[in-house]
Each structure stands twice: as C-alpha cells, then as structure tokens.
Design an enzyme around this catalytic site. Structure first.
Site, PDB file in Angstrom:
ATOM      1  N   THR A   1      39.077 -29.842  33.693  1.00  0.00           N
ATOM      2  CA  THR A   1      37.665 -29.543  33.898  1.00  0.00           C
ATOM      3  C   THR A   1      37.453 -28.079  33.547  1.00  0.00           C
ATOM      4  O   THR A   1      38.263 -27.222  33.883  1.00  0.00           O
ATOM      5  CB  THR A   1      37.167 -29.959  35.303  1.00  0.00           C
ATOM      6  OG1 THR A   1      35.741 -29.918  35.320  1.00  0.00           O
ATOM      7  CG2 THR A   1      37.692 -29.060  36.407  1.00  0.00           C
TER       8      THR A   1
ATOM      9  N   CYS B   1      31.470 -24.249  41.850  1.00  0.00           N
ATOM     10  CA  CYS B   1      31.956 -25.604  42.056  1.00  0.00           C
ATOM     11  C   CYS B   1      33.452 -25.544  42.390  1.00  0.00           C
ATOM     12  O   CYS B   1      34.107 -24.543  42.136  1.00  0.00           O
ATOM     13  CB  CYS B   1      31.768 -26.445  40.805  1.00  0.00           C
ATOM     14  SG  CYS B   1      30.057 -26.597  40.282  1.00  0.00           S
TER      15      CYS B   1
ATOM     16  N   HIS C   1      35.160 -32.662  40.169  1.00  0.00           N
ATOM     17  CA  HIS C   1      34.472 -31.368  39.984  1.00  0.00           C
ATOM     18  C   HIS C   1      33.208 -31.436  40.845  1.00  0.00           C
ATOM     19  O   HIS C   1      32.192 -31.965  40.426  1.00  0.00           O
ATOM     20  CB  HIS C   1      34.151 -31.219  38.492  1.00  0.00           C
ATOM     21  CG  HIS C   1      33.470 -29.928  38.119  1.00  0.00           C
ATOM     22  ND1 HIS C   1      33.668 -29.325  36.906  1.00  0.00           N
ATOM     23  CD2 HIS C   1      32.583 -29.130  38.773  1.00  0.00           C
ATOM     24  CE1 HIS C   1      32.940 -28.212  36.830  1.00  0.00           C
ATOM     25  NE2 HIS C   1      32.267 -28.084  37.954  1.00  0.00           N
TER      26      HIS C   1
END
Lengths: 161, 207
Positions: A23, A29, A46
């Site tokens: 990711t 995040c 994520h």
C-alpha cells in the site's frame, strides 16, 4: 515472478506465498499487516478512521480499524489461515501537518494507530512490530514469504520491521 | 443531516463544482496580478473519486508533492488544501522569483516561503470569491506546508471526506503562462456540519 498486489486507501486484501502486498503513501491512515507464519498467508488493510461506530455512513468496512481487522481475519481464515498463528505489524498514523490546532483532525493518525492496537488486542493477535507516528508518509510492502514488512519513506530512510 | 458527496443530487453537485470553478478562476486572476503577467487557466475539472483511486492522482501515491493546508473558520468550518506536483511547484516559484528553472531537486527556505505565499494568494482569493458567492463569512488560517508522498498528503482531506462518505470532491486547475503550464488541485473540505450551511447558502438545499 512474484505478484505485487496493491491495496488502495480504505481497501484491504489478502495474499498467499509468494505474492507481495503493498500500500502506497500512508499518511494519517494506518496500514495493518497480518501474517500467518505457519501457512504463509498475509493480509493488509489501509484504514482511514478509528471506529465504524462513530460514523453513520459506514458501509465500507475497509475504511475503519475495527471492521477492517475483523474482515481481514475472516478472509484469511477462509483461505486456510488460522487466527492463533497470526501476528500483526502496524505502520502509518502520522501527523502530516503541524498546525498547532486543537481540532481532532490533527490527531487522527494517532487515534487510528491506537484504535488498531486496541482492536488487535481484543482479537488476541500479538503486535510484534510497529512504525507509527511522526510527520512523514510511508509506503509499505508485506512479504508473504517471511512476514517481513518493508517501510519506505521520503527522507527518513527505509527499513524492515 | 450530514451529507456525503454521493448523496448530493446532480443539481447540488453542479453548484458545488461551479463554485469551485469560480473560486479557482479568481485564484488564477490573483496569481496573474501578483506575477504581473498574463496567466491563463484551463476550464477547471471538478472530479469525484472513490478513495481507492485517490492514490492514483498526482502521479501515484508515492510521488513527491507539495501540500499547503489552510483551516477555514467563520460561518463554515473545514479546511482547504492546495496540492502541486514538485515540478509544477518549481515552475511557480520560478515564475514568482523571475528565474529560469534550474534546481529541481530541493526547495530552499526562500522557495518554501514563496510557495506559502503563492498558496496564500490562491487560497485567499478562492475563499473570498466563495464568501461573496454564498454571502457567508469565511476566514482562512495561515498556511502550513508539507512535502511528502501524494497519498500521505491526500489522506488528510480524504479522511475528512471519509467521515461522511466514500468519495472525495476536488477541483483540478491548470495555470498557463506563455512558457509553462502548472497543474494545481484544490480540495475544499467542509466539516460535516457545514455541508448544509453551504448548500443552503447556495440555494440548493433540499428541505
């Protein structure tokens, strides 16, 4: 050829050996990496927000720490993993802007990391490594071969955790 | 009731897009005045994107970009972010400082200060046109600038949108002077409670 499987923002996916889950550009995040070390099955989420219970519009379960972890475990188990073999690693949860503002927006990274840890503890999954906080972005790669998590940054080096 | 982007009807969406267009247009005029040269603007593109595709904006989630963030207070609260790819930031700085493009690797203190000032001008005029249009009192804060991965910087407005829905609304604007083109992106992120105030002020609130 090893597959590189991308996980987007508010997204999750699982992979079996020898694929790699990645990711890109985690800011506030948090990337939650789960790994079954016996069956070599990995899962990566994520997440953007700590809890689905505080938000009305919560149909996307990959968006929240609480629901994403439950879903990740479920999908890994459906693919032959076992929860008691799983370990977790966390990355992200940074504060991207340094305003001295009081609003909760600025602390969202920290809250995301905290909520992820609490949920993993509730699910009895040990957190064996983390690279969270700070004020920089992170790109991560999770290797199904050995559960290593590569954390790459701009200007803060790269390392395996 | 809190609105999410996907719950807006097409009329409301068009009005929001148009508002963004007007704001961006004013921002470009202000830039042109500051540089004392003609700066043209392409028709701004208002886009609505799902989170998982947000990362593909701006040359990919791990591409290095410059984000300038402003808090907005007054009758509406929320934030405004202006994002530029690195190469365009250099072009803008050079336009402002009147130099040829040379170093595209790093930013000096001076360049960062110039970028913040450009951000100030652009966002200030964007906000004031919004304020005129809606008759709402809006004040942007001083700017805060971060240089990092696109995904990481975009996560800040995306998380705010994430509290109400699964998409983000943003306005992409291209500035052109006689030599160079610069693509900039505005993200207007009203707080949840501010959507209704904004839509009502624009006369498209459905009761």
């Amino acid at each position: 050829m090893k597959d590189l499987i991308k996980v987007g923002m508010a997204d999750l996916n699982i992979a079996k050996r020898p694929s790699i889950l990645t990711t890109l550009g985690l800011g506030s995040c948090v990337g939650i990496a789960l790994y079954d070390k016996i069956y070599k099955i990995a899962g990566l989420a994520h997440i953007m927000l700590p809890s689905s219970t505080q938000i009305k519009n919560n149909t996307n379960i990959a968006k929240f720490a609480d629901t994403a972890i439950v879903q990740l475990i479920k999908q890994m188990e459906q693919n032959g993993a076992s929860k008691c073999n799983m370990v977790a690693k966390l990355a992200g949860g940074a504060q991207m802007f340094s305003f001295g503002r009081t609003s909760e927006i600025m602390r969202i990274g920290e809250r995301n990391a905290q909520a992820s840890k609490e949920m993993l503890t509730n699910m009895s999954i040990p957190i064996i490594a983390e690279d969270t906080g700070g004020n920089h972005g992170r790109t991560i790669e999770l290797y199904t071969e050995d559960g290593n998590l590569l954390v790459k940054t701009i200007g803060h080096g790269s390392r395996y955790i | 009731m809190a609105k999410s982007i996907e719950q807006l009807n097409s009329m409301q969406l068009d009005v929001l897009k148009e508002m963004g267009n007007i704001g961006a247009g004013n921002a470009v005029t202000a830039l042109s005045k500051m540089l004392n040269k003609k700066v043209d603007m392409s028709v701004p593109k208002a886009q609505i994107l799902e989170f998982k595709f947000v990362a593909d904006l701006l040359g990919g989630a791990d591409n290095l970009v410059i984000g300038i963030l402003f808090d907005m207070t007054g009758d509406l609260s929320g934030s405004i972010m202006f994002i530029l790819e690195q190469k365009y930031a250099h072009v803008l700085v050079n336009m402002l400082m009147g130099k040829e493009i040379d170093d595209i690797t790093g930013f000096s203190e001076m360049a960062i200060s110039a970028l913040k000032e450009i951000g100030n001008i652009l966002v200030g005029s964007y906000v004031s046109s919004l304020s005129t249009l809606t008759n709402l009192k809006l004040t942007p804060s001083i700017p805060d600038l971060t240089i990092d991965m696109a995904g990481a910087i975009l996560s800040v407005p995306a998380i705010e949108f994430g509290k109400v829905g699964d998409t983000v609304l943003f306005i992409e604007t291209e500035f052109l002077d006689d030599q160079y083109a610069v693509v900039g992106n505005f993200f207007l992120v009203p707080d949840i409670a501010s959507y209704d105030i904004l839509l009502r002020a624009l006369g498209v609130m459905d009761e």
